[in-house]
Design a protein around this motif. Sequence first.
Motif, PDB file in Angstrom:
ATOM      1  N   LYS A  48      43.525  32.308  38.639  1.00 10.36           N
ATOM      2  CA  LYS A  48      42.207  32.465  39.256  1.00 10.36           C
ATOM      3  C   LYS A  48      41.249  33.279  38.381  1.00 10.36           C
ATOM      4  O   LYS A  48      40.233  33.774  38.871  1.00 10.36           O
ATOM      5  N   SER A  49      41.548  33.394  37.087  1.00 10.86           N
ATOM      6  CA  SER A  49      40.715  34.233  36.217  1.00 10.86           C
ATOM      7  C   SER A  49      39.323  33.659  35.997  1.00 10.86           C
ATOM      8  O   SER A  49      38.406  34.384  35.634  1.00 10.86           O
ATOM      9  N   ASN A 151      42.499  43.902  36.309  1.00  6.62           N
ATOM     10  CA  ASN A 151      42.539  43.058  37.501  1.00  6.62           C
ATOM     11  C   ASN A 151      41.306  42.180  37.554  1.00  6.62           C
ATOM     12  O   ASN A 151      40.299  42.458  36.901  1.00  6.62           O
ATOM     13  N   CYS A 152      41.399  41.111  38.313  1.00  2.97           N
ATOM     14  CA  CYS A 152      40.309  40.149  38.423  1.00  2.97           C
ATOM     15  C   CYS A 152      39.731  40.201  39.834  1.00  2.97           C
ATOM     16  O   CYS A 152      40.460  40.047  40.817  1.00  2.97           O
ATOM     17  N   VAL A 157      36.978  40.133  35.024  1.00  3.07           N
ATOM     18  CA  VAL A 157      38.198  40.906  34.836  1.00  3.07           C
ATOM     19  C   VAL A 157      37.815  42.327  34.438  1.00  3.07           C
ATOM     20  O   VAL A 157      36.976  42.530  33.558  1.00  3.07           O
ATOM     21  N   TYR A 158      38.415  43.298  35.114  1.00  5.20           N
ATOM     22  CA  TYR A 158      38.062  44.701  34.919  1.00  5.20           C
ATOM     23  C   TYR A 158      39.254  45.504  34.392  1.00  5.20           C
ATOM     24  O   TYR A 158      40.404  45.162  34.640  1.00  5.20           O
ATOM     25  N   LEU A 200      45.765  39.509  40.128  1.00  3.44           N
ATOM     26  CA  LEU A 200      46.582  40.435  39.343  1.00  3.44           C
ATOM     27  C   LEU A 200      47.564  39.659  38.459  1.00  3.44           C
ATOM     28  O   LEU A 200      47.766  38.462  38.622  1.00  3.44           O
ATOM     29  N   SER A 201      48.193  40.383  37.548  1.00  3.80           N
ATOM     30  CA  SER A 201      49.220  39.804  36.685  1.00  3.80           C
ATOM     31  C   SER A 201      50.495  39.558  37.475  1.00  3.80           C
ATOM     32  O   SER A 201      50.712  40.110  38.560  1.00  3.80           O
TER      33      SER A 201
END
Length: 207
Positions: A48-49, A151-152, A157-158, A200-201
């Motif tokens: 979902k990036s 995190n996205c 993405v931050y 998240l990853s």
Amino acid sequence: KKLMEQTDKMEYVDLGLPSGLKWAKCNLGAKTETDCGDYFQWGDVEDKSKTNCNWMNYKYGNVLDISKYNTGLDDIGGTIDNKTTLDTADDAATQIMGGGWRVPTQTEFQELLKNTNQEWVEDFNGSGVNGRKFSSKTDESKYIFIPAAGNCYGGSVYNVGYSGSVWSSSLYASDSLHAWYLYFHSDNCFIDDDSRCVGLSIRPVIG
């Protein structure tokens, strides 16, 4: 000595954990251990990036109506099913990689923290990537490195390079809008809960 072993095109590391669980060398969607990989909303199997990570785009409802993984303990509307662990169909590691791979549970993250030495590493192996290294307490030559992939949320993405956030497969049962995840930065590493709609990853496990 070969430290990593190969299965289904993904390398794993045996950290000597009591359960025998083995951890993937890379994040889901990554080609090397320093790549951030993809970002997943909890219970979704697609990266979902490049989409808007928020409740408007979450597959199992919103803050007023959760259609799956709902304990009803927090008076959220929707379908109460009391499911607290991701089904195989909603496990991104299983669906993408197959071969017995899956998203780790909250308990398995606890085992990882208890049985490894963790350290924040800047410029890991000259890669320019910051993150956390988890080394086996029984054999320090065996480790996994998890990059600070941030995190996205929304369409961005931050915190890349500053913090890492890795989903577990475990719902935060007292608040069905949240799920457990591993969080780390330069000073600390712990298990916390976050909104299911955040990207998240994922670090797969096998065994």
